[in-house]
Design an enzyme around this catalytic site. Structure first.
Site, PDB file in Angstrom:
ATOM      1  N   HIS A  23      -1.434 -12.072   1.316  1.00 46.73           N
ATOM      2  CA  HIS A  23      -2.680 -10.997   1.529  1.00 46.73           C
ATOM      3  C   HIS A  23      -4.038 -11.702   1.884  1.00 46.73           C
ATOM      4  CE1 HIS A  23      -0.190  -8.568  -1.721  1.00 46.73           C
ATOM      5  NE2 HIS A  23      -0.209  -7.952  -0.731  1.00 46.73           N
ATOM      6  N   GLY A  51       0.791  -7.646   7.717  1.00 49.19           N
ATOM      7  CA  GLY A  51       1.695  -8.694   7.691  1.00 49.19           C
ATOM      8  C   GLY A  51       2.932  -8.522   7.999  1.00 49.19           C
ATOM      9  N   GLN A  70       6.845  -1.420   8.823  1.00 49.93           N
ATOM     10  CA  GLN A  70       5.707  -0.774   8.413  1.00 49.93           C
ATOM     11  C   GLN A  70       4.761  -0.992   9.356  1.00 49.93           C
ATOM     12  OE1 GLN A  70       3.964  -0.685   4.594  1.00 49.93           O
ATOM     13  NE2 GLN A  70       2.875  -2.232   5.025  1.00 49.93           N
TER      14      GLN A  70
HETATM   15  O1  PAF Z   1       1.941  -3.043   2.358  1.00 45.01           O
HETATM   16  C1  PAF Z   1       1.469  -2.194   1.472  1.00 45.01           C
HETATM   17  O2  PAF Z   1       0.954  -3.039   0.677  1.00 45.01           O
HETATM   18  C2  PAF Z   1       1.407  -0.854   1.667  1.00 45.01           C
HETATM   19  O3  PAF Z   1       2.714  -0.053   2.241  1.00 45.01           O
HETATM   20  C3  PAF Z   1       0.154  -0.223   2.313  1.00 45.01           C
HETATM   21  C4  PAF Z   1      -0.001  -0.710   3.849  1.00 45.01           C
HETATM   22  C5  PAF Z   1      -1.046  -0.840   1.660  1.00 45.01           C
HETATM   23  C6  PAF Z   1       0.155   1.217   2.087  1.00 45.01           C
HETATM   24  O4  PAF Z   1      -0.170   1.715   0.857  1.00 45.01           O
END
Ligand code: PAF
Length: 281
Positions: free
Chosen positions: A37, A147, A153
């Site tokens: 992160h 990421g 996603q």
């Molecule tokens: O990847 C994540 O941590 C989550 O799916 C996100 C993008 C913050 C959405 O809640």
């Protein structure tokens, strides 16, 4: 660094920052931050004056049977980490503000969500696209960083952003791995040392796939067979959800590894579901 919990405040602050000509970067997270992160925050800082990190454990993206209440949290630690990474704003909204009792909307991407994670977790992506659209509306970023580990996603969100005309540049940052290859994930904390060793089965399998492609073996069935063997040899109790070979941009499945083929996999081990991926060519 500013910590903001109110939607009204973040909206008025980001409007002000934009009218002052500041370039705003957004890094959405569910907290329990690790170096992966922090690498997203650092990446955003390269292009932006202001980087907003959001911490919100989004209930609507947890499918039935996934334990939302057990999701790891460490707000204090997260705030410290964001500060040390150079983050400028942390936005931590309340669940009741994001989803008031009469909340009745959903943002959905239709095709890209039907495969891989979408097949195993049917309602998951609707929750993700809805919360990220809401975060875009609240923070109005110029740039957003996701990421590569959550590659599908990132592609689904990019499609949502394009289709809904958000003027936001997408950056997909590389997966950060531990020294031994394990992809960083908040879920790794569930493992004891022996289980953690077995969790390496995902990265070992992906390495095997890459080596086979280097050796000019490009038949996905053959590669998949070897990957399954590596996973079983590393963790006898592992349950493979999927091992998929797709085009990086369209997510269309492929039978042969060609340019832009990415291999993605999801494996359940010791009651934890991990995902990982690697571009093979
Ligand atoms: O990847 C994540 O941590 C989550 O799916 C996100 C993008 C913050 C959405 O809640």
């Amino acid at each position: 660094m500013q910590i903001i919990r109110s939607i009204k405040k973040i909206q008025s602050l980001t409007r002000q920052l934009a009218s002052d000509g500041k370039r705003i970067g957004l890094v959405p997270t569910m907290g329990f931050l690790h170096d992966g992160h922090l690498s997203l925050i650092k990446r955003a800082l390269k292009d932006c004056d202001i980087v907003i990190t959001t911490i919100f454990v989004n209930p609507t993206q947890f499918s039935q049977g996934e334990d939302l209440s057990k999701y790891p949290r460490d707000e204090k630690g997260d705030i410290q980490k964001i500060k040390s990474a150079g983050g400028t704003i942390v936005f931590i909204p309340k669940v009741s503000d994001i989803y008031p009792d009469d909340f009745d909307s959903s943002v959905e991407v239709l095709s890209l969500t039907q495969t891989l994670e979408g097949e195993s977790r049917p309602t998951h992506f609707d929750g993700v696209t809805t919360i990220v659209a809401k975060l875009f509306n609240m923070t109005r970023p110029d740039i957003v960083v996701f990421g590569l580990k959550d590659y599908q996603q990132a592609m689904v969100l990019k499609k949502m952003s394009t289709d809904l005309n958000y003027p936001i540049k997408f950056i997909i940052a590389p997966t950060v791995r531990e020294k031994d290859g394990l992809a960083m994930s908040s879920r790794n904390k569930y493992f004891n040392e022996a289980e953690r060793q077995e969790a390496l089965c995902l990265s070992y399998a992906l390495k095997t796939a890459k080596q086979m492609v280097k050796a000019d073996i490009k038949d996905c069935k053959l590669i998949q067979k070897e990957m399954k063997a590596v996973i079983k040899a590393t963790c006898k109790t592992a349950k493979i959800d999927y091992i998929a070979f797709t085009d990086f941009n369209s997510l269309a499945p492929t039978k042969v590894v060609v340019k832009n083929t990415i291999c993605s996999l999801a494996v359940r081990l010791h009651n934890v579901r991990l995902i990982d991926n690697l571009k093979l060519m």
